[in-house]
Design an enzyme around this catalytic site. Structure first.
Site, mmCIF file in Angstrom:
data_model
loop_
_atom_site.group_PDB
_atom_site.id
_atom_site.type_symbol
_atom_site.label_atom_id
_atom_site.label_comp_id
_atom_site.label_asym_id
_atom_site.label_seq_id
_atom_site.Cartn_x
_atom_site.Cartn_y
_atom_site.Cartn_z
ATOM 1 N N LYS A 84 5.052 7.300 -6.875
ATOM 2 C CA LYS A 84 4.761 7.640 -5.550
ATOM 3 C C LYS A 84 5.056 9.045 -4.826
ATOM 4 C CE LYS A 84 2.841 3.675 -3.257
ATOM 5 N NZ LYS A 84 3.185 2.666 -2.250
HETATM 6 C C1 E4P Z 1 0.780 1.262 -0.522
HETATM 7 O O1 E4P Z 1 0.872 1.470 -1.413
HETATM 8 C C2 E4P Z 1 1.572 0.810 0.756
HETATM 9 O O2 E4P Z 1 2.690 0.084 -0.115
HETATM 10 C C3 E4P Z 1 1.144 -0.234 1.518
HETATM 11 O O3 E4P Z 1 -0.183 -0.639 1.318
HETATM 12 C C4 E4P Z 1 1.409 0.054 3.116
HETATM 13 O O4 E4P Z 1 1.212 -0.958 3.741
HETATM 14 P P1 E4P Z 1 1.486 -1.203 5.513
HETATM 15 O O5 E4P Z 1 0.819 -0.311 6.435
HETATM 16 O O6 E4P Z 1 1.010 -2.381 5.868
HETATM 17 O O7 E4P Z 1 2.738 -1.041 5.365
#
Ligand code: E4P
Length: 223
Positions: A84
């Site tokens: 990421k």
């Molecule tokens: C995506 O890869 C993230 O880990 C996640 O979906 C973030 O979600 P949130 O906005 O509920 O923290």
């Protein structure tokens, strides 16, 4: 639309892998911090359980550092590990560098179609628009998923759009309708997707009526 789970909790991943529907896993530092375990140990365990892409995360602030982190993560499993990378100028450079090294990237914290276009051009394997966080500030988060899919497909770009920050079952339906290639879904929402009150009532009724059916050799029971 493929289904990933958005968690670092090994028990949740084991449970959903057991359903036979799991096609990948995303994590983030917030999710890993809840486990109280080192990031690398978590990802290694997830790799042992989940099929499909599994995310590590680069936390350097400049491209060279992000690429180095990506190379380290990729050693765990060059096929499945996806790094990421946050959307920013250094992130774009890192995505380009990782793509040249055949290391998969997931451009994260994406909130606009322009950001998605840049990430796709730089060579991101995946792009993650955060739907719920846009909804939180009174934007319709799912609109950007539809826009991103349209742009990527119109221009024949290779990136896959992951609808992320999914908060409830309706988000999943909307992501599928918007043409998202993948939705990464929290455990709680996956459980909610299974349930329907009419299914529960139907199962109960069939079970009760089954008990009224005579076994072979028994006389008919009165209704
Ligand atoms: C995506 O890869 C993230 O880990 C996640 O979906 C973030 O979600 P949130 O906005 O509920 O923290």
């Amino acid at each position: 639309m493929k289904i990933f789970i958005d968690t670092a909790d090994i028990n949740e991943i084991k449970e959903i892998a057991g359903w036979g529907i799991l096609e990948g896993c995303t994590t983030n530092p917030t999710l890993v911090s809840k486990t109280g375990r080192p990031f690398r140990d978590c990802v290694q365990d997830i790799l042992n359980i989940a099929d499909g892409p599994v995310s590590g995360e680069a936390l350097s602030t400049e491209a060279g550092g992000m690429i180095k982190e990506g190379e380290e993560w990729a050693k765990l499993d060059p096929e499945k590990v996806t790094i990421k990378i946050p959307m920013c100028v250094e992130g774009l450079k890192a995505i380009k560098g990782l793509s040249e090294r055949n290391i998969k990237s997931n451009c994260t914290l994406v909130f606009s179609p322009n950001q998605a276009l840049l990430a796709a051009k730089a060579g991101a394997t995946f792009i993650s628009p955060f739907v719920g966080r846009l909804d939180d500030i009174s934007h319709t988060g799912m609109d950007i998923v539809a826009d991103m899919v349209e742009l990527i497909e119109y221009y024949g770009l290779d990136s896959k759009v992951i609808a992320a920050s999914i908060r409830h079952p309706l988000h999943v339906v909307e992501a599928a309708r918007a043409g998202a290639h993948i939705a990464t879904i929290p455990y709680k929402v996956l459980l909610q997707m299974v349930r329907h009150p009419l299914t529960d009532a139907g199962i109960r009724k069939f079970y009760e009526d089954y008990k009224k059916i005579p076994k072979p050799g028994e006389s008919a029971k009165k209704p």
